[in-house]
Design a protein around this motif. Structure first.
Motif, PDB file in Angstrom:
ATOM      1  N   ILE A  78      -2.017   3.504  -6.298  1.00 31.19           N
ATOM      2  CA  ILE A  78      -2.501   2.894  -5.126  1.00 31.19           C
ATOM      3  C   ILE A  78      -3.839   3.411  -4.760  1.00 31.19           C
ATOM      4  N   HIS A  79      -3.685   4.875  -4.622  1.00 32.15           N
ATOM      5  CA  HIS A  79      -4.983   5.184  -4.341  1.00 32.15           C
ATOM      6  C   HIS A  79      -6.243   5.597  -5.515  1.00 32.15           C
ATOM      7  N   THR A  80      -5.873   5.087  -6.526  1.00 32.03           N
ATOM      8  CA  THR A  80      -7.106   5.258  -7.403  1.00 32.03           C
ATOM      9  C   THR A  80      -7.534   3.681  -7.824  1.00 32.03           C
ATOM     10  N   ASP A 140       0.734  -1.139   0.083  1.00 30.69           N
ATOM     11  CA  ASP A 140      -0.074  -0.018  -0.071  1.00 30.69           C
ATOM     12  C   ASP A 140       0.894   1.132   0.115  1.00 30.69           C
ATOM     13  N   ILE A 141       2.166   1.042   0.165  1.00 29.70           N
ATOM     14  CA  ILE A 141       3.181   2.266   0.354  1.00 29.70           C
ATOM     15  C   ILE A 141       3.811   2.497  -1.168  1.00 29.70           C
ATOM     16  N   GLY A 142       3.634   3.601  -1.758  1.00 25.47           N
ATOM     17  CA  GLY A 142       4.400   4.019  -2.997  1.00 25.47           C
ATOM     18  C   GLY A 142       5.558   4.618  -2.926  1.00 25.47           C
ATOM     19  N   LEU A 145      -1.306  13.534  -2.531  1.00 29.22           N
ATOM     20  CA  LEU A 145      -1.803  12.658  -3.734  1.00 29.22           C
ATOM     21  C   LEU A 145      -3.063  11.676  -3.426  1.00 29.22           C
ATOM     22  N   ALA A 146      -3.305  11.380  -2.362  1.00 27.81           N
ATOM     23  CA  ALA A 146      -4.339  10.627  -1.881  1.00 27.81           C
ATOM     24  C   ALA A 146      -5.552  11.689  -1.913  1.00 27.81           C
ATOM     25  N   SER A 147      -5.251  12.956  -1.427  1.00 22.72           N
ATOM     26  CA  SER A 147      -6.508  13.623  -1.431  1.00 22.72           C
ATOM     27  C   SER A 147      -6.772  14.104  -2.822  1.00 22.72           C
TER      28      SER A 147
HETATM   29  N1  LIG Z   1       4.355   6.851   0.391  1.00 22.02           N
HETATM   30  C1  LIG Z   1       2.658   6.618   0.426  1.00 22.02           C
HETATM   31  N2  LIG Z   1       2.192   5.772  -0.383  1.00 22.02           N
HETATM   32  C2  LIG Z   1       0.710   5.851  -0.326  1.00 22.02           C
HETATM   33  N3  LIG Z   1       0.067   6.383   0.384  1.00 22.02           N
HETATM   34  C3  LIG Z   1       0.792   7.692   1.091  1.00 22.02           C
HETATM   35  C4  LIG Z   1       1.917   7.742   1.224  1.00 22.02           C
HETATM   36  N4  LIG Z   1       2.447   8.443   1.827  1.00 22.02           N
HETATM   37  C5  LIG Z   1       1.280   8.999   2.332  1.00 22.02           C
HETATM   38  N5  LIG Z   1       0.374   8.558   1.896  1.00 22.02           N
HETATM   39  C6  LIG Z   1      -1.163   8.854   2.082  1.00 22.02           C
HETATM   40  O1  LIG Z   1      -1.237  10.024   3.287  1.00 22.02           O
HETATM   41  C7  LIG Z   1      -1.829   9.502   4.355  1.00 22.02           C
HETATM   42  C8  LIG Z   1      -0.955  10.118   5.442  1.00 22.02           C
HETATM   43  O2  LIG Z   1       0.483   9.532   5.397  1.00 22.02           O
HETATM   44  P1  LIG Z   1       1.067   9.024   6.888  1.00 22.02           P
HETATM   45  O3  LIG Z   1       0.456   9.494   8.297  1.00 22.02           O
HETATM   46  O4  LIG Z   1       1.900   7.859   6.885  1.00 22.02           O
HETATM   47  O5  LIG Z   1       2.254  10.384   6.691  1.00 22.02           O
HETATM   48  P2  LIG Z   1       3.230  10.860   7.580  1.00 22.02           P
HETATM   49  O6  LIG Z   1       4.650  10.910   7.000  1.00 22.02           O
HETATM   50  O7  LIG Z   1       3.239   9.973   8.902  1.00 22.02           O
HETATM   51  O8  LIG Z   1       2.844  12.165   8.103  1.00 22.02           O
HETATM   52  P3  LIG Z   1       2.900  13.115   9.632  1.00 22.02           P
HETATM   53  O9  LIG Z   1       4.367  13.421   9.382  1.00 22.02           O
HETATM   54  O10 LIG Z   1       2.125  14.392   9.050  1.00 22.02           O
HETATM   55  O11 LIG Z   1       2.550  12.252  10.608  1.00 22.02           O
HETATM   56  C9  LIG Z   1      -1.717   8.098   4.385  1.00 22.02           C
HETATM   57  O12 LIG Z   1      -2.826   7.385   4.995  1.00 22.02           O
HETATM   58  C10 LIG Z   1      -1.991   7.645   2.855  1.00 22.02           C
HETATM   59  O13 LIG Z   1      -3.478   7.929   2.549  1.00 22.02           O
END
Ligand SMILES: Nc1ncnc2c1ncn2[C@@H]1O[C@H](COP(=O)(O)OP(=O)(O)OP(=O)(O)O)[C@@H](O)[C@H]1O
Length: 406
Positions: free
Chosen positions: A333-335, A152-154, A361-363
């Protein structure tokens, strides 16, 4: 309470039509004299009512002052040890003094042995406090079985690889480290801009190792749970050992582990205590079994170097903003569950979203879906992504920069 005196009877004037003029005059003079008398009585009553009102106002002022003093005076924290009929045995924190005190009517239903209460100088219970377990539950997010996977992580293949080596291997292959004779990294620090997937990485590693994911946000420790930071850090490690295998994830660690500043306010001292507790938990951590610690920060530059010493957060992994290839993967992933028109070109979209984080990108994907819904369609087209992009860039106040897209 004294009863108010009854009002004097109203004098009546009785004139008989057969009266002579002098008899009439006599009756009127008598009536006048009675009226004067009643008037005097009423005036006297009015004076005493005024005096009473003054007394009562003074009394109210006095009570208000006492009430204010009671409200502002400090109360002691105690634990309700035992509840007996209308009484309760409370034990004051600090000196452990135990007393039997009255159980206030309003607490008769809710108070249970073990609850914390606030007591005054005479040990009378003033209120019930939020229970410690509540604060613990509020401060920590516990996820027994997170569902995020590495797939799920790109765009973070390298970082995933590093996290697997530093966190997953020591959990599932501890003997290997023993055999070779090296210590696995104590703690892993993920650093990089917001929304790039740091939390996702930590969740995914917990999922892949069947570990409980326990998250605590450093910022909440210092903002919401003032005065309880170090206790909650202790609780965090205790909870992890109850639930092992477990991944402890401390988000925004900079809030409790920033470089020491010149100012010496009490807030700083509290943050300092929280950090010291964290360091001492980590230092005494070696033989704690199947628990791994991951922390994250967007402010690597602010961190106190003490937390990066060997045995603490000694494996640093940078999680950068995604490059074009990463953005393409994140968009895919998100689409994944969206019905997309064939024309949608991820390569192109990835180029147009330079500087976007994973979260943005997710939003973008969600917003594009919303535009399709608004248009009454069931497929999401390029134009929806263009609209979504414009909307997000407007939100970023980068209006004026034309969206160069198709
Ligand atoms: N590399 C990624 N691949 C896929 N989705 C991502 C990725 N990075 C962020 N997202 C999307 O963004 C959302 C927030 O990401 P996440 O909470 O992991 O970021 P974070 O780096 O921990 O942010 P913060 O520093 O603000 O806490 C995730 O739930 C996911 O939907």
């Amino acid at each position: 309470m004294s009863r108010s005196p009854s009002l004097p009877e109203r004098p009546r004037l009785e004139l008989d039509p057969d009266m002579t003029p002098s008899e009439r005059l006599g009756a009127l003079t008598d009536h006048h004299a009675q009226l004067v008398k009643v008037n005097r009585e009423l005036e006297a009553q009015l004076d005493s009512a005024r005096a009473r009102r003054e007394d009562l106002t003074d009394e109210v002022d006095q009570l208000e002052r006492e009430n204010e003093t009671l409200k502002t005076s400090s109360l002691y924290v105690a634990t309700a040890e035992e509840i007996i009929d209308d009484g309760v045995v409370v034990k004051q924190h600090g000196n452990n003094q135990e007393v039997l005190t009255e159980l206030p009517t309003q607490l008769r239903e809710g108070l249970e042995a073990g609850d914390r209460v606030a007591i005054n100088d005479s040990f009378s219970i003033q209120s019930q406090l939020e229970s410690e377990t509540d604060a613990r539950a509020q401060a920590m997010e516990v996820d027994e079985s997170p569902t995020v996977t590495y797939d799920d992580i790109g765009g973070l293949e390298e970082q995933i690889q590093e996290v697997r080596e530093a966190v997953e291997e020591p959990l599932i292959n501890a003997e290997q480290f023993d055999e070779i004779g090296i210590e696995p990294p104590s703690g892993v620090l993920l650093h990089g801009p917001p929304g790039t997937g740091k939390t996702m990485l930590a969740r995914a590693v917990a999922n892949e190792t069947d570990a409980t994911f326990i998250k605590m946000a450093g910022s909440e420790l210092v903002r919401k749970f003032i005065g309880e930071g170090s206790r909650l850090v202790r609780d965090l490690f205790e909870l992890a050992s109850e639930r092992e295998p477990a991944i402890i994830f401390i988000d925004e660690i900079d809030a409790v582990a920033a470089k020491r500043t010149e100012s010496k306010t009490s807030g700083d001292a509290e943050v300092q205590r929280t950090m010291m507790q964290l360091l001492s938990e980590m230092d005494g951590f070696e033989d704690r079994g199947e628990i791994r610690i991951i922390a994250a920060t967007n402010r690597f530059d602010m961190l106190d170097r003490a937390i990066l010493r060997p045995g603490r957060f000694d494996r640093l992994i940078e999680v950068p903003e995604p490059d074009a290839e990463g953005r393409k993967r994140i968009l895919e992933i998100h689409t994944g569950d969206m019905s997309l028109a064939d024309e949608v070109d991820f390569e192109r979209l990835a180029e147009e979203t330079d500087g976007f984080s994973g979260a943005e990108l997710a939003s973008l994907a969600t917003e594009a879906g919303m535009f399709a819904i608004r248009d009454g369609r069931t497929d999401v087209r390029t134009e929806d992504f263009v609209d979504a992009l414009e909307k997000i860039e407007e939100g970023d106040q980068t209006e004026g920069q034309p969206v160069a897209f198709y």
